[in-house]
Design an enzyme around this catalytic site. Structure first.
Site, short mmCIF file in Angstrom:
data_model
loop_
_atom_site.label_atom_id
_atom_site.label_comp_id
_atom_site.label_asym_id
_atom_site.label_seq_id
_atom_site.Cartn_x
_atom_site.Cartn_y
_atom_site.Cartn_z
N ASP A 26 82.76 44.46 -55.97
CA ASP A 26 83.26 45.64 -55.39
C ASP A 26 82.97 45.78 -53.85
OD1 ASP A 26 84.79 48.19 -55.68
OD2 ASP A 26 82.79 48.96 -55.13
N GLU A 28 86.66 41.76 -53.59
CA GLU A 28 87.50 43.16 -52.87
C GLU A 28 87.17 43.36 -51.59
OE1 GLU A 28 88.68 47.77 -52.99
OE2 GLU A 28 86.47 46.86 -53.29
#
Length: 677
Positions: free
Chosen positions: A355, A408
């Protein structure tokens, strides 16, 4: 025990330590229901650390710290108990507190190791699996008195309680077949279609919507559903312990603990195993970018900025009001890489979706001038974080070469999904955020105006092969007032559903792997709410059921049409046939497999106007068949299709040697493949 360590303990024990009591609670679980054998380590010296372990830890190269730090049931001098070890180099005194000692701070002190590692350790007899505990820490520098949960705890109390729980990760796995063969499911040429899931809101107890289903209950519904839908993988939004539900798991306090509100570690392992037994891979979100400032967590752990940078210009995240790991501190690097390895080692997960990588890459991320510190060369790149990500990927792929890591990452940072030996960050894949943004903006437009935005839908192919891209329609696009996917589509009801089917057709036929957030596959009408179950009742309505059937068919096409995955990330697998018909808002392209006979042709009509007698070029002579049509009546479409024989004509068109004449359904995509007959 080394003489110097014993001396240290005796000196510390003479320091008056104030008592603090806590109401005694029952053990978090009746131990009789967990019948797995305890994994004991019979040792002459209770310490689990060798000199080499300490060397690796201090060098930032110990990637299995979870075997050493934390709490571990063991046998010492014939007595079963629990060994505790915690890193707190700036502590003056550390003890274990819990139900077993009435939360008395002075009754069970730990010893500070003699080797300068900052590790405190000790053995407490006659306690074991299921015991709740914390570390009491009195800081050396400022006298602060802290009660901290264990950074390496394998399980935690259910919030709002914040203690750690002595547990283990023993599990008799039955997924040998998957683990032996998962390379073919996880390779860069495999069909990969990921179903992103927030377990706490995918489905709640039908009889009590306030109650979370536990991991085992979820398995009974989720596994057959994913199998039926044809997704190849699930991606679990963070399943580590996070005490604040609105964070969706992204504000983690227990990096080595599964979310306790849905069960214990073995329950989660059961869910993962069930998925594997159905040939479904499991990716999970991993959050090395920041952590919250909860009093019991990593922040200010030993009274100092141990895990985070002391300078808020490097250590505080303004967007999430959280704290940034000190990526340059060797012991913190060992913690983070060990955590990445842990979830693959102990839980058999098949990949990590990392993330907020962009926030790690740049020192000035979301900061104004003067709010950040340049690196040693005066640049904005976070060299320590870059080094950490390379090292993490190298460690993961060394031990698990058949796994995946996915970034990401929303910037143009070069080489995110390129090997470290070529100067890249070493990830297997990267989210294609540009495709997601451009595509959604295009589809939100009224078809009447799409002719002026043709470049928005074709631009992604300019850079599609610069990285190994995964195409995401993730949870980020259906929260914070953005509405649902179906809510973004223009037009009346029929047009909105047709547009969504067209969007999914474009997504599944575009180069790259795929990710779809739960609820999108049946056109959930409202914005995602983490406090509620998905609106499964919508499947009683034909339009929503039609979307579901369309996604199911696209997953099947992805698996069964080699042209849609043989060249996931290579320009050899894609060719424009026509991207310039702006007036009709039509695009056509071919996807190619390793075998030329696997070539398919995709035609997308972005307007609600059916096209009769529309000519396109095709790469070879013969009979072509319509193998997919998003306007199929079973998808709630209007049924416009090419029922006649599609035979090539020797008329060159679109720089192709042959051409065919087609009927193009409204707001729909079709896939053609040459007949083998």
């Amino acid at each position: 025990m080394a003489k110097s360590a014993k001396t240290k303990t005796e000196v510390v024990a003479e320091t008056p330590v104030p008592k603090k009591t806590r109401k005694k609670t029952e053990p978090v679980e009746d131990l009789t229901i967990a019948e797995a054998p305890i994994q004991l380590q019979a040792v002459e010296n209770y310490s689990r650390f060798s000199e080499f372990d300490i060397y690796l830890f201090k060098s930032g190269k110990h990637f299995k710290l979870y075997e050493k730090l934390g709490s571990h049931v063991a046998e010492y001098k014939g007595v079963i108990g629990t060994y505790f070890a915690v890193w707190a180099p700036n502590a003056h005194y550390v003890s274990v507190i819990g139900n077993f000692n009435g939360w008395e701070r002075g009754s069970h002190p730990l010893s500070s190791r003699w080797d300068g590692s900052g590790i405190w350790e000790g053995f407490v007899p006659n306690i074991g699996r299921g015991e709740v505990y914390k570390y009491f820490i009195k800081s050396m520098n400022n006298g602060l008195e802290l009660e901290k949960s264990d950074p390496f705890a394998l399980w935690c109390e259910v919030a709002p309680q914040t203690a750690s729980v002595v547990w283990d990760t023993w599990y008799e796995w039955q997924d040998e077949g998957w683990m032996r063969n998962r390379r073919k499911h996880n390779s860069l040429t495999s069909p990969i279609s990921v179903y992103e899931v927030h377990l706490a809101s995918w489905m709640r107890d039908p009889d009590n919507p306030e109650r979370f289903l536990n991991y085992r209950e979820i398995a009974d519904s989720l596994v057959p559903y994913v199998k039926e839908m044809g997704f190849t993988h699930v991606e679990l939004m963070p399943i580590m312990e996070a005490p604040y539900p609105p964070s969706w798991g992204y504000q983690i306090t227990g990096y080595f603990s599964c979310a306790s509100r849905m069960g214990n570690p073995q329950d989660l392992m059961y869910l993962i195993e069930r998925l594997h037994l159905e040939d479904i891979g499991v990716y999970m979100d991993w959050v090395p970018s920041h952590f919250p400032g909860d009093a019991h967590g990593l922040y200010n752990f030993d009274g100092t900025h141990l895990y985070e940078h002391a300078d808020p210009r490097k250590g505080y995240h303004p967007d999430w009001k959280s704290y940034i790991f000190n990526y340059g501190r060797n012991e913190v690097r060992s913690f983070l890489v060990s955590n990445a390895v842990f979830w693959m080692d102990r839980y058999h997960t098949d990949g990590l979706r990392v993330d907020a990588v962009a926030s790690m890459l740049y020192l000035d991320y979301s900061r104004k001038h003067g709010e950040w510190i340049p690196n040693e060369f005066g640049g904005r790149e976070n060299l320590e974080a870059i080094s950490l990500m390379k090292e993490m990927n190298e460690a993961v792929f060394k031990d698990f070469p058949d796994a995946q890591t996915i970034a990401e990452e929303s910037t143009a940072f070069p080489g995110v999904s390129r090997p470290t030996y070529l100067g890249g960050l070493g990830f297997g894949m990267k989210w294609m955020m540009g495709w997601m943004n451009d595509t959604l903006k295009y589809f939100e437009k009224d078809p009447m105006f799409r002719r002026w935005h043709q470049d928005q839908i074709t631009f992604s192919l300019v850079y599609a092969f610069s990285e190994n891209f995964m195409l995401p329609l993730s949870h980020d696009e259906v929260v914070y007032g953005k509405g649902s996917l179906i809510g973004k589509m223009p037009g009346d009801e029929w047009q909105r559903f047709a547009n969504l089917r067209l969007l999914f057709t474009y997504m599944y036929t575009h180069p790259g792997t795929k990710l779809l957030f739960m609820g999108g596959e049946f056109a959930q009408a409202r914005e995602w709410n983490f406090q509620q179950s998905l609106d499964w009742h919508l499947l009683n309505q034909a339009p929503h059921k039609g979307i579901q059937e369309c996604v199911k068919a696209l997953n099947s096409a992805l698996r069964n049409q080699p042209a849609l995955h043989d060249y996931n990330f290579s320009p050899e697998g894609f060719e424009w046939i026509d991207s310039q018909d702006r007036d009709n808002c039509i695009v056509a392209y071919s996807r190619k497999g390793l075998n030329p006979s696997d070539t398919i042709v995709v035609v997308l009509n972005m307007t609600p106007v059916p096209q009769q007698g529309y000519r396109i070029g095709v790469p070879s002579v013969g009979i072509w068949e319509e193998v997919f049509n998003s306007d199929n009546p079973s998808f709630y479409g209007s049924g416009v299709s090419n029922t006649q024989v599609i035979e090539t004509q020797p008329e060159k068109w679109h720089n192709q040697p042959q051409s065919v004449v087609l009927t193009l359904p409204p707001l729909a995509g079709i896939i053609l493949k040459k007949s083998a007959k």
